[in-house]
Design a protein around this motif. Sequence first.
Motif, short mmCIF file in Angstrom:
data_model
loop_
_atom_site.label_atom_id
_atom_site.label_comp_id
_atom_site.label_asym_id
_atom_site.label_seq_id
_atom_site.Cartn_x
_atom_site.Cartn_y
_atom_site.Cartn_z
N CYS A 33 0.84 -1.20 0.00
CA CYS A 33 0.00 0.00 0.00
C CYS A 33 0.88 1.25 0.00
N PHE A 45 -6.56 1.36 -6.29
CA PHE A 45 -7.54 2.36 -5.87
C PHE A 45 -7.00 3.72 -6.26
N ARG A 50 -3.55 0.08 -2.92
CA ARG A 50 -3.97 0.45 -1.56
C ARG A 50 -4.51 -0.78 -0.85
N GLU A 52 -6.88 -2.83 2.13
CA GLU A 52 -8.32 -2.80 2.40
C GLU A 52 -8.67 -1.75 3.44
N ARG A 55 -8.55 1.69 1.87
CA ARG A 55 -9.66 1.87 0.91
C ARG A 55 -10.96 2.15 1.64
N THR A 59 -13.07 5.55 1.22
CA THR A 59 -14.45 5.48 0.75
C THR A 59 -15.39 6.25 1.67
#
Length: 229
Positions: A33, A45, A50, A52, A55, A59
Motif C-alpha cells: 500500500c 484504488f 492500496r 483494504e 480503501r 471510501t
Amino acid sequence: MWLVVIDAQTLENPAAASVPNPQPVRRWTPGSCVWCGSAESIEVFRNEPRCEVCREHETVIDEARKFMGMYGLRPIGGTLQSDDDEEREWRVNARDARAALNQIRLPEPPDPALIRKSMRPKAARIVTAFEAESAPARKAPARPRTASSAPAPAPTAAVAPAKKLDVAALEERVTGLLDQLTKVDTQIGLAEAAQGLAARARLNDLNSQKATILRTLAALEKARRSAGE
C-alpha cells in the motif's frame, strides 16, 4: 560529594532504566500500500495500490464529500457544525476516517515513478523480450560441407532497433497517460465537493476526459499484447 538516588524499581529491574530501542522506520516496498505500507488485501484504488483498511477509510471520506455536495452543504473539514444529526454523522465519520489515515501514514511517501513502475511488470517483460530478440545470436560451430548437403540458409536478420524504440515510446506514452489520469482523478474529487451548475459542468467534462484516457490506455495495452506475441 554527589548524592545518587536510585529507586526500588531500578534496583529490581536495571533494564527498565535503559532507553528503549526506537521502532524501525516503515518504508514502502513495491506491491504494498502506498499510504501505510501494508501488504494485505492490495487492490488498485485511484490508480495506486492500496490496502483494504485504507480503501475503507478513503471510501468513507468520499461518500461524505458526495453527500455534502449533493445537498449544497459546507465541504467536510474544519468544524463539525451541522444542521441536523445526519449531516453531523457524515462529518464525524469523515473526520475519524481522516484521523485513522493520518495515524497509519508512512513517514515518507513513495516516489510516484517507482509506483508506476511497480504497476507495470508486464510492460517491463515486453521490453526485456525485445532486448533479448535484438541481441546478436550466437554462431553455431561450422560443419564441414559435403556434396549432398543443402545450401546453408541465410542468417536470420536481427530485430531492427526501431522495433525496440517503438516499445520505449509506448512505455513513455503510458506513463504520461497515467500521470494525466491521476491529475484528472484529483480534479474530479475537488469538483464533486464543489457546488453550483459550473461545478457540475466541470465534473461532466472531467469524467469525459477520464473516459477518453481509459480508452486510450486500453488501446495501448492491446498494442503491447500484440507486440509481445
